[in-house]
Design a protein around this motif. Structure first.
Motif: not given
Length: 345
Positions: A334-342
């Motif tokens: 989940g954190l990887y996905w958030v950082l990827r989108r950012a």
């Protein structure tokens, strides 16, 4: 102390070309420097001029030439002093002009160590019955000038200033070719800088700017001397030669503008590459920080469940370990996905 024979050998070695022109036609080409005085005397008697071409003359050779053509001692000192600024001076009826000629070395690919521009000094003495060219350095572009002009007596009939114009005109041709070649180098470097995957070292751009600065030091200082020569108040050249000199001054202005514009392009390119490197470093730091955050999250969960307190929730549950491992995986994803989108990963 040098013997007369030794001095004559030194004089002869320095002479690249020596001709007496009358009505634009070469009527005599002496075999030794001992004939210079005779040649100069004939030029005055017959209304012609001597075209003397020297390459890196010794002090003895230059002193001999100065005696024959009555050159001012200060000009002799300037010639012997290899590193001289570009300048225009007048001593009675003799004009002394110092020019920096340039040479461009062809190359397959420009690198951070490429040396593509070399310069050499060109000194011109123009008097009523003589023109003396003193070269220092490799200036091959001017070597063929005299053979090219000799078959055109109509132009050389205008006197020594026709030779001065021909030299300056050829110099402008060389300048224009060099600035065009440098622009090609700059365009290729610029394309590489903005092409994804191309790794252009900052040293390469700086080296290209150094080569341009070397050429710029030859071109820009020549503006004032050419403006003086092309000015209507300058007496010496005929009206027709004055027109040609004004054309040379105009061409030089165009080259000078090109050099200044190219310098600005390289400054912008250097700044753009520095900005790219800064952005790349920031992106690397953000990636490192993102992976550190993911690792910290996993470490936190592992740290909590690694304390093994007696009353810790689900400590005795059969599926506790797989559940915590799954929690780590889900939270890290989940954190990887958030950082990827950012845009951090």
């Amino acid at each position: 102390m040098h013997s007369p024979a030794g001095r004559r050998r030194a004089d002869h070695t320095a002479i690249v070309g020596c001709d007496l022109f009358v009505d634009g036609i070469a009527v005599e080409s002496p075999g030794s420097a001992a004939d210079l005085a005779h040649l100069h005397e004939r030029a005055r008697e017959q209304g012609g001029f001597v075209w003397l071409d020297l390459h890196e003359p010794t002090e003895a050779a230059l002193t001999r030439v100065a005696e024959v053509f009555d050159l001012h001692p200060l000009t002799v000192e300037d010639v012997l002093h290899r590193e001289q600024r570009v300048k225009f001076e007048r001593y009675d009826d003799v004009v002394f002009l110092v020019i920096r000629a340039a040479h461009y070395a062809e190359h397959e690919r420009f690198t951070a160590t490429s040396e593509i521009v070399s310069t050499g000094f060109l000194r011109l003495f123009a008097g009523p019955h003589f023109v003396i060219v003193v070269r220092q350095g490799t200036l091959t572009e001017l070597s063929a000038l005299q053979p090219e002009l000799t078959p055109t007596p109509k132009k050389l009939a205008a006197g020594p200033w026709s030779v001065v114009h021909a030299i300056l005109d050829r110099l402008m041709d060389v300048y224009a070719d060099i600035v065009e070649a440098l622009r090609t180098d700059a365009d290729l470097t610029e394309a590489a800088v903005f092409t994804p995957g191309e790794n252009v070292a900052i040293e390469q751009i700086y080296q290209l700017k150094r080569q341009l600065m070397k050429f710029k030091a030859a071109v820009l200082p020549l503006h004032r001397p050419l403006a003086t020569l092309a000015g209507r108040s300058f007496a010496g050249p005929s009206k027709d030669i004055h027109r040609y000199l004004r054309d040379v001054a105009g061409r030089h202005t165009a080259v000078m503008e090109e050099v200044v514009a190219l310098d600005e392009v390289l400054n912008a390119l250097l700044q753009a590459r520095l900005t790219q490197l800064t952005v790349d470093q920031n992106n690397d730091m953000r990636r490192i920080a993102s992976w550190a955050a993911i690792a910290a999250l996993i470490t936190t969960i592992a740290g909590v469940y690694g304390m093994n307190f007696t009353h810790m929730p689900e400590l005795g549950w059969r599926y506790g370990y797989p559940s915590v491992a799954l929690l780590m995986l889900v939270s890290a994803s989940g954190l990887y996905w958030v950082l990827r989108r950012a845009g951090w990963l």
